[in-house]
Design a protein around this motif. Structure first.
Motif, PDB file in Angstrom:
ATOM      1  N   LEU A   1      32.229  41.956  40.053  1.00 21.42           N
ATOM      2  CA  LEU A   1      32.037  43.067  40.992  1.00 21.42           C
ATOM      3  C   LEU A   1      32.228  42.604  42.433  1.00 21.42           C
ATOM      4  CD1 LEU A   1      29.014  45.214  39.815  1.00 21.42           C
ATOM      5  CD2 LEU A   1      31.358  45.930  40.254  1.00 21.42           C
TER       6      LEU A   1
ATOM      7  N   ASN B   1      35.953  42.027  43.012  1.00 17.10           N
ATOM      8  CA  ASN B   1      36.580  43.341  43.166  1.00 17.10           C
ATOM      9  C   ASN B   1      36.373  43.845  44.602  1.00 17.10           C
ATOM     10  OD1 ASN B   1      37.775  45.833  41.997  1.00 17.10           O
ATOM     11  ND2 ASN B   1      35.804  46.685  42.547  1.00 17.10           N
ATOM     12  N   GLY B   2      35.165  43.604  45.128  1.00 14.29           N
ATOM     13  CA  GLY B   2      34.857  44.039  46.481  1.00 14.29           C
ATOM     14  C   GLY B   2      35.689  43.312  47.527  1.00 14.29           C
TER      15      GLY B   2
ATOM     16  N   ILE C   1      32.455  48.826  47.423  1.00 15.67           N
ATOM     17  CA  ILE C   1      33.197  47.562  47.453  1.00 15.67           C
ATOM     18  C   ILE C   1      32.413  46.409  48.084  1.00 15.67           C
ATOM     19  CG2 ILE C   1      35.468  48.667  47.602  1.00 15.67           C
ATOM     20  CD1 ILE C   1      35.451  47.446  50.522  1.00 15.67           C
TER      21      ILE C   1
ATOM     22  N   ASP D   1      34.191  50.064  40.955  1.00 14.13           N
ATOM     23  CA  ASP D   1      33.094  49.260  41.500  1.00 14.13           C
ATOM     24  C   ASP D   1      31.810  50.080  41.557  1.00 14.13           C
ATOM     25  OD1 ASP D   1      31.387  47.770  43.336  1.00 14.13           O
ATOM     26  OD2 ASP D   1      33.157  46.553  43.729  1.00 14.13           O
TER      27      ASP D   1
ATOM     28  N   THR E   1      28.431  49.195  39.604  1.00 18.42           N
ATOM     29  CA  THR E   1      27.235  48.915  40.404  1.00 18.42           C
ATOM     30  C   THR E   1      26.052  49.718  39.870  1.00 18.42           C
ATOM     31  OG1 THR E   1      28.629  48.507  42.327  1.00 18.42           O
ATOM     32  CG2 THR E   1      26.303  48.876  42.759  1.00 18.42           C
TER      33      THR E   1
END
Ligand code: TRP
Length: 448
Positions: A88, A91-92, A231, A390, A394
């Motif tokens: 994650l 990805n951010g 993100i 994302d 989350t």
């Protein structure tokens, strides 16, 4: 990394201003009015506000929790809480890089338009066609947009290089109040225009007959982009929050400020658009083509135009700073580069991508990725894929995987605050948000 070595933000106001600086950006003043104009005005506004409160707010609190519980960059934060979820964070960081690729380009345009307003060059045209022609020529020119984009990237770099407190916090404390003053002055000015009431009616009176499923999904995407969630920007900023910062209040204040700016931007733009007899649904060019034409018909036109584009520059800058910081602090903490080295690496990388994105609107238009030029693909991939994915994960991570004690401790500041809305929060985060996000995502992929 030792917690005490990391920078922390000052008082309560700093946390709100810094996070609001990230949220309030081109998304509110450039994107929101044209998306609302395209989707029926008042009805869109009502649905948008619902999305912000029901979905955006819980997700922002979730991101704040991840950031402050770990005191690390986006990747390090997820890794510290659960190693399996560090994707994650990656990805951010990737999304921040790709968003900056096109965001810096649009930011450069706002800087160019500001300069051209000050020098009154923008005043020499009269018809909408002339303004459209000027905009087209400008974005296709290989050098001019690059020049302004570079200036904008360097301004962002300069703030980041000064550090969290002296750069990010101080700039937010100056720029955010400035932004509000300009916005309120422009909104009042716009309301006093001849057909001001008509524009206001379009924007504030909902006509639900025009609402479709697509309207709801567009409103959700706009809400996430505008609030800067999905993100790791808020994870990164919350990693600098103090232990006493109340995460729920901060998120609520940021959400209210962000929505207020979007509403004020609408109040500023629609009356002006209606006064000039222009269709409110003219799309992304609303700010760069329609508005200069409207300004031109007014007394003291270039003063208003300069102030308006200054507003956009300020809004964009506090947002590019937040995106830059996500990458800089990741390189600094995970790759052990010095903060300066990390900042320069980020600046170099994003400038190269932004240059390509800018050229993709002109001489590199032939380079197509699934039919889209680079500029449009960056926008598409981030807003329609990386952001919702994302956001979805989350919710799953904070709602289902994270130790509930960690969530409880962060939200109540180690038991010092009440948490009366615990049930509602859990339902939103565990069920409603992921379900709606999944629908948005599938819809974006064209499943429905
Ligand atoms: N929210 C900003 C705007 O409205 C842009 C932005 C900054 C952003 N950080 C983000 C968007 C993170 C998505 C995710 O212009």
């Amino acid at each position: 990394m030792n917690r005490t070595q990391r920078a922390t933000l000052g008082g309560k106001l700093s946390a709100v201003l810094v996070a609001a600086g990230s949220s309030v950006g081109l998304g509110n003043i450039w994107r929101f009015p044209y998306v609302a104009g395209n989707n029926g005005g008042g009805a869109f506004l009502a649905i948008y506000i619902l999305c912000v409160l029901v979905l955006g707010l819980p997700l922002m609190i979730a991101e704040f929790t991840v950031g402050r519980a770990s005191h690390r960059n986006a990747v390090g934060a997820y890794r510290a809480l659960d190693n399996k979820w560090s994707f994650l964070g990656y990805n951010g960081v990737l999304a921040a890089f790709l968003i900056l690729g096109f965001y810096f380009v649009v930011s450069g345009w706002t800087a160019e338009y500001m300069v051209h307003s000050v020098t009154a060059e923008l005043a020499q045209y009269t018809t909408a066609e002339e303004y459209a022609g000027m905009f087209e020529r400008f974005i296709r020119n290989p050098w001019r947009p690059l020049l302004y984009t570079s200036v904008f990237v360097l301004a962002t770099h300069f703030v980041i290089a000064l550090g969290v407190q002296k750069g990010i916090e101080r700039s937010a404390k100056v720029l955010m109040p400035l932004l509000f003053i300009i916005l309120i002055a422009l909104a009042i000015h716009s309301l006093l225009m001849p057909s001001g009431a008509e524009g206001l009616k379009f924007f504030l009176l909902p006509d639900f007959s025009k609402v479709t499923a697509a309207t709801v999904l567009t409103a959700l995407g706009q809400a996430f982009f505008s609030l800067s969630i999905g993100i790791g920007t808020m994870v990164t900023y919350a990693s600098y929050f103090k232990p006493e910062t109340n995460l729920r209040h901060t998120a609520l204040n940021v959400t209210i400020l962000d929505t207020l700016v979007a509403v004020l931007a609408g109040i500023m733009i629609f009356p002006a658009v209606f006064s000039a007899g222009i269709e409110p649904s003219s799309g992304p060019s609303l700010v760069f083509i329609t508005l200069p034409g409207i300004f031109n018909g007014m007394p003291l036109s270039m003063v208003w135009s300069s102030v308006f584009f200054l507003l956009l520059v300020v809004a964009a800058l506090t947002s590019t700073i937040s995106l830059h910081e996500v990458i800089t602090v990741y390189l600094h903490e995970e790759w052990h580069l010095s903060r300066r080295g990390a900042a320069w690496t980020t600046t170099g990388g994003t400038l190269a991508l932004a240059a390509l994105a800018s050229l993709s609107l002109g001489i590199l238009d032939g380079w197509r990725i699934c039919g889209l030029n680079l500029f449009d693909s960056l926008d598409y991939v981030t807003a329609n894929i990386l952001l919702p994915v994302d956001g979805f994960f989350t919710c799953i991570f904070v709602g289902w995987r994270l130790d509930p004690k960690v969530l409880e401790a962060e939200i109540t500041n180690q038991g010092r605050l009440n948490f009366r809305i615990r049930r509602i929060f859990a339902v939103l985060l565990r069920y409603l948000c992921p379900a709606v996000l999944l629908l948005v995502f599938l819809d974006n992929l064209g499943v429905f």
